[in-house]
Design a protein around this motif. Structure first.
Motif, PDB file in Angstrom:
ATOM      1  N   ARG A 308      -2.810  12.520  -9.040  1.00 53.06           N
ATOM      2  CA  ARG A 308      -1.524  12.386  -8.349  1.00 53.06           C
ATOM      3  C   ARG A 308      -0.336  12.649  -9.264  1.00 53.06           C
ATOM      4  O   ARG A 308       0.789  12.279  -8.964  1.00 53.06           O
ATOM      5  CB  ARG A 308      -1.390  10.997  -7.706  1.00 53.06           C
ATOM      6  N   LYS A 309      -0.586  13.331 -10.399  1.00 54.40           N
ATOM      7  CA  LYS A 309       0.489  13.685 -11.319  1.00 54.40           C
ATOM      8  C   LYS A 309       0.547  15.197 -11.489  1.00 54.40           C
ATOM      9  O   LYS A 309      -0.487  15.855 -11.616  1.00 54.40           O
ATOM     10  CB  LYS A 309       0.271  13.019 -12.683  1.00 54.40           C
ATOM     11  N   TYR A 310       1.774  15.722 -11.483  1.00 56.46           N
ATOM     12  CA  TYR A 310       1.972  17.156 -11.656  1.00 56.46           C
ATOM     13  C   TYR A 310       1.859  17.526 -13.134  1.00 56.46           C
ATOM     14  O   TYR A 310       2.356  16.816 -14.013  1.00 56.46           O
ATOM     15  CB  TYR A 310       3.347  17.586 -11.136  1.00 56.46           C
ATOM     16  N   CYS A 311       1.201  18.637 -13.373  1.00 57.99           N
ATOM     17  CA  CYS A 311       1.119  19.210 -14.717  1.00 57.99           C
ATOM     18  C   CYS A 311       1.450  20.701 -14.578  1.00 57.99           C
ATOM     19  O   CYS A 311       0.590  21.511 -14.243  1.00 57.99           O
ATOM     20  CB  CYS A 311      -0.271  18.998 -15.319  1.00 57.99           C
TER      21      CYS A 311
END
Length: 332
Positions: A308-311
Motif C-alpha cells: 500500500r506504499k508507492y515506489c
C-alpha cells in the motif's frame, strides 16, 4: 375498504395526472350529454367528446356546434368549467418544467443513473478535472456533490449537481451512491488542513457505509491523517501538498525550462494512469526487465505499489514480487 384504498391511490398520483384524468372524465361527460340532447347534430358520443375538447381548449374548429338552447347552455357550462381546467393543466405543465430546471440547476434533484463518477467538492481543480474527463470521454456521467455552490449551469458544465453535505446519507442516496463507479473527494482549501482532512475522512466513512466496494480516491493535505483516511475506507490517497512542495523545490533549484510546467500537465492529461497487478510470468524479474516488457504494449512503467506504499522510479535492479501493483502511463 375499496373506497379507502382508491382514495389512498388517488392522493399518491401526481397532480398533473390527476388533472388529466379529471379533464378526460369531464369531456366524456359533456360529450355524452350533448349527444343525447342533440342526437341529430352529434350522431355519436365520440363526436360529442370531440366537440367538448375543441370547445374547452378554445380551438374553435366549428365543425360541430350546438343548435338548440339546451345545447348552448351545455356549451356555456363546458366553457366555464372545462376551459379553466385545461388552462390550469397547461400552466401546471409549464410550471413543472420550469421547477424541474430550477431543481437541477440548484442541486435539488436526485440522480437516477448508474455507473457514474461522483466528485465531492467544487473548486478550480474539480473544474479542470471535469474538462479533462469530458475531453477524453464525452459520455462519462458525472455527479457533483458540494455544500457551498449555490447553483451550476448544465449548459456550461454537463454534470448532475447535488447541493448538500457528502457526510449525510440522504445526500449520498440522492447521488445514487450504491450504483456509482467511483468517488473522488477533493480537499476544501478554504478551511485549514485539519478541518479539510476531517471532513474528507467523515465523508469517506459515510460513503463506505453506503457502498462497501466502491473505490474512493481521497485528497489528504496532512500526512498525519493518511492512516485515518485509510482506516475510514479510502482506497487511494492523493497527497497534493507533497506534490506541490516537490514542484516548488524543483523550480527553485533548477533553471527555467523552455516548456512551462502547465504544458507538461496538459500533455499528461492526454495520457491515462493505470494500475496493473503484476502478471505471474513477470514475478521475480527486475524492474528494468518488466519496464521493457510493458513498453512493447504501449505502457510506460513509472513505479509500483507494494504494501500500500508507492515506489516511483525505483532502482532498475529491484525485483518485483507477487502482489505488486504496477503504476503505468498509457496513451489514450
Amino acid at each position: 375498504m375499496i373506497i379507502k384504498q382508491f382514495k389512498l391511490i388517488y392522493f399518491r398520483i401526481p397532480i398533473i395526472i390527476k388533472l388529466l384524468i379529471t379533464i378526460v372524465i369531464l369531456m366524456c361527460f359533456f360529450g355524452t350529454v350533448i349527444h343525447f340532447i342533440e342526437p341529430m347534430q352529434f350522431p355519436t358520443i365520440f363526436e360529442g367528446i370531440w366537440w367538448a375538447f375543441v370547445t374547452a381548449a378554445t380551438v374553435g374548429f366549428g365543425d360541430y356546434v350546438p343548435l338548440t338552447t339546451s345545447g348552448r347552455l351545455i356549451g356555456i357550462l363546458l366553457i366555464l368549467t372545462g376551459g379553466g381546467l385545461i388552462g390550469f393543466y397547461v400552466s401546471s405543465i409549464a410550471t413543472g418544467t420550469i421547477k424541474r430546471e430550477q431543481d437541477i440547476e440548484h442541486g435539488r434533484l436526485a440522480f437516477k443513473g448508474t455507473g457514474h463518477l461522483i466528485l465531492v467538492g467544487w473548486n478550480e481543480r474539480t473544474r479542470q478535472l471535469i474538462k479533462v474527463v469530458f475531453d477524453n470521454n464525452p459520455n462519462e456521467k458525472i455527479v457533483l456533490i458540494d455544500r457551498t455552490l449555490r447553483h451550476i449551469s448544465f449548459n456550461e458544465f454537463p454534470i448532475h449537481y447535488i447541493n448538500g453535505d457528502a457526510t449525510e446519507d440522504t445526500i449520498l442516496e440522492r447521488a445514487n451512491i450504491r450504483y456509482a463507479e467511483r468517488v473522488l473527494l477533493t480537499a476544501d482549501l478554504v478551511k485549514n488542513e485539519r478541518q479539510a482532512d476531517t471532513y474528507t475522512i467523515l465523508a469517506t466513512v459515510a460513503i463506505r457505509g453506503n457502498n462497501e466496494t466502491i473505490p474512493i480516491i481521497a485528497e489528504i493535505l496532512s500526512k498525519t491523517q493518511i492512516e485515518n483516511a485509510l482506516r475510514a475506507g479510502a482506497t487511494t490517497i492523493i497527497r497534493s501538498n507533497d506534490f506541490m512542495s516537490a514542484l516548488f523545490y524543483h523550480e527553485l533549484t533548477h533553471s527555467a525550462a523552455v516548456t512551462p510546467f502547465e504544458d507538461i500537465l496538459q500533455i499528461l492529461s492526454k495520457q491515462q494512469f493505470s494500475h496493473i497487478t503484476l502478471p505471474v510470468e513477470l514475478e521475480n524479474k527486475r524492474f528494468v526487465e518488466v519496464s521493457h516488457h510493458l513498453l512493447i504494449g504501449d505502457h510506460l512503467l513509472l513505479g509500483i505499489i507494494r504494501d500500500r506504499k508507492y515506489c516511483i522510479h525505483p532502482s532498475a535492479n529491484l525485483l518485483l514480487l507477487n502482489g505488486d501493483i504496477l503504476v503505468t502511463l498509457v496513451r489514450l
